[in-house]
Design a protein around this motif. Structure first.
Motif, short mmCIF file in Angstrom:
data_model
loop_
_atom_site.label_atom_id
_atom_site.label_comp_id
_atom_site.label_asym_id
_atom_site.label_seq_id
_atom_site.Cartn_x
_atom_site.Cartn_y
_atom_site.Cartn_z
N VAL A 1 0.84 -1.19 0.00
CA VAL A 1 0.00 0.00 0.00
C VAL A 1 0.87 1.24 0.00
N SER A 2 0.59 2.16 -0.90
CA SER A 2 1.34 3.40 -0.95
C SER A 2 0.86 4.34 0.16
N GLU B 1 -7.53 -8.33 -6.83
CA GLU B 1 -8.12 -7.00 -7.00
C GLU B 1 -8.34 -6.35 -5.65
N ASN B 2 -7.80 -5.17 -5.48
CA ASN B 2 -7.90 -4.46 -4.21
C ASN B 2 -8.38 -3.03 -4.49
N LYS B 3 -9.63 -2.78 -4.22
CA LYS B 3 -10.22 -1.47 -4.53
C LYS B 3 -10.14 -0.50 -3.36
N GLN B 4 -9.84 -1.03 -2.16
CA GLN B 4 -9.85 -0.16 -0.98
C GLN B 4 -8.66 0.77 -0.96
N PHE B 5 -7.45 0.22 -1.30
CA PHE B 5 -6.24 1.03 -1.27
C PHE B 5 -5.52 0.97 -2.61
N LYS B 6 -4.71 1.96 -2.86
CA LYS B 6 -3.91 1.96 -4.06
C LYS B 6 -2.65 1.11 -3.82
N VAL B 7 -2.54 0.00 -4.51
CA VAL B 7 -1.41 -0.90 -4.35
C VAL B 7 -0.33 -0.54 -5.37
N LYS B 8 0.90 -0.38 -4.85
CA LYS B 8 2.03 -0.07 -5.71
C LYS B 8 2.92 -1.30 -5.82
N SER B 9 3.22 -1.73 -7.05
CA SER B 9 3.99 -2.95 -7.21
C SER B 9 4.67 -2.97 -8.58
N ASN B 10 5.76 -3.75 -8.67
CA ASN B 10 6.39 -3.99 -9.97
C ASN B 10 6.24 -5.46 -10.35
N MET B 11 5.37 -6.19 -9.63
CA MET B 11 5.27 -7.64 -9.79
C MET B 11 4.12 -8.04 -10.70
N ARG B 12 3.61 -7.13 -11.49
CA ARG B 12 2.48 -7.43 -12.36
C ARG B 12 2.88 -7.32 -13.83
#
Length: 387
Positions: free
Chosen positions: A177-178, A376-387
């Motif tokens: 989470v950012s 899918e996570n709509k509650q928080f903005k997820v930051k990742s390079n794993m997608r």
């Protein structure tokens, strides 16, 4: 002729067949997992995670297990069990109270130039940063690469400078989470800060009460310290383990607990340090006779409060650093900003590397977190390079 060549190829392959084993390491007395155990032989190396779990792969049959504070275990793959118990090193109980730690402190200082490399060199590193909020993981980041250090230990003639650590990132994975529901962004340290903080080893002198405990074989000494500063400032306590043969520091542990930590306020929130722990383990390189930081861990606990106490959260940040292939002389090509928040660094994700690496296994909790964040996570903005 073809059969002969085929037989030769099969025979050659069998000579380099890999022994592979996954297991767990526990303390023989408490049956608690042991973190930072070195698993190695003359060719390969890995380390256990906080669950005591490890994965080791090698073409040799021998394997050794060792961590400072425990007896070394030498064995073979044939004798390996899924669960191994390590015995703690024995230190004599007849403590000697030292009112002035100058003697042992001066011995360490006098041996710095012969125990550590005080000139530029490179090493391979693995860095894990984990963030928990109210005891639940919210961010995980692993970075692997090479670092060029100006020196390992800073003596009186060397000063810390901006370019003392140059880093070439070779692999990175991050997810988390950012910002949270209160629009709070927890700032991660920079690479420069991480390497810098793991060389602060001075915890002896007039401000500390010190006790010494020699090991039963007299090869090592445990030096416990406790700060004598007024209680209004807080308390610092911990211990060193010293090699009596060359006065080198084998490990350093310190726990800093502020009694009345001041609240630092920003435009949105206030924060205060609750506790800070640092553990550093050194290892001797047999080819040079010099010591390097083999593994280290930094644990910080911070309380964050909103305006008018609208919310109160406790964050725990754990940083683990392991290094190998030290004392390299080749230059590296810096490809990141060493003074930037680690979580804001960008680097591509290499699925092949992360599926095969066994330097530091993910815990079950981390694996579950990655799975959850990958959905899918709509509650928080997820930051990742794993997608």
């Amino acid at each position: 002729m073809k059969l002969t060549i085929l037989f030769f190829i099969v025979s050659l392959y069998s000579c380099f067949a890999q022994n592979q084993h996954e297991g767990i390491l526990l303390d023989s007395e408490t049956e608690e997992p042991i973190e930072f155990v070195n698993i190695y032989n003359g060719k390969d190396y890995t380390i256990s995670n906080e669950e005591g779990r490890y994965a080791f792969s090698t073409s040799l049959d021998s394997v050794m297990f060792y961590r400072i504070g425990y007896n070394k275990l030498n064995t073979t793959f044939e004798k390996l069990k899924d669960t191994l118990f390590l015995n703690k090193s024995v230190f004599e109980l007849n403590e000697v109270v030292v009112t002035n730690a100058k003697t042992i402190y001066e011995r360490i200082k006098d041996s710095v130039t012969t125990n550590y490399l005080l000139e530029p060199h490179t090493e391979t590193f693995f860095l894990r940063t984990l963030l928990k909020k109210n005891n639940k993981i919210v961010r995980l980041q692993d970075v692997q690469g090479r670092v060029r250090r100006k020196t390992l230990i800073y003596t009186g003639t060397l000063e810390l400078e901006k370019k003392d650590y140059e880093v070439e990132v070779q692999n990175m994975r991050k997810i988390g989470v950012s910002k949270d529901e209160n629009d709070v962004y927890f700032t991660f340290p920079s690479l420069h800060n991480v390497f810098k903080e793991f060389i602060r080893l001075n915890a002896m002198g007039p401000d500390f009460e010190v006790t010494e405990q020699p090991s039963d074989d007299e090869l090592k000494t445990r030096v416990d310290f406790n700060s004598n500063v007024p209680e209004t400032n807080g308390r610092a306590f911990g211990h060193y383990i010293i090699n009596n043969m060359d006065n080198a520091i084998l490990s350093f542990n310190v726990n800093i607990v502020p009694f009345h930590s001041e609240i630092e306020k920003s435009a949105k929130v206030g924060s205060r340090l609750i506790e800070n722990k640092v553990s550093i383990f050194f290892k001797e390189d047999v080819s040079t006779g010099l010591y390097f930081i083999n593994s280290a861990k930094r644990e910080g606990k911070i309380e964050v409060t909103g305006p008018n106490s609208s919310f109160k959260d406790v964050y725990e940040m754990n940083i683990i650093l392991t290094t190998s292939k030290s004392f390299g002389k080749k230059d590296i090509k810096s490809n990141v900003n060493e003074h930037k928040d680690i979580f804001k660094l960008k680097y591509r994700y290499n699925a092949d590397y992360w599926s095969s690496q066994n330097q530091l296994l993910l815990t079950a909790e981390m694996q579950e977190f990655i799975k959850k964040m990958g959905e899918e996570n709509k509650q928080f903005k997820v930051k990742s390079n794993m997608r």
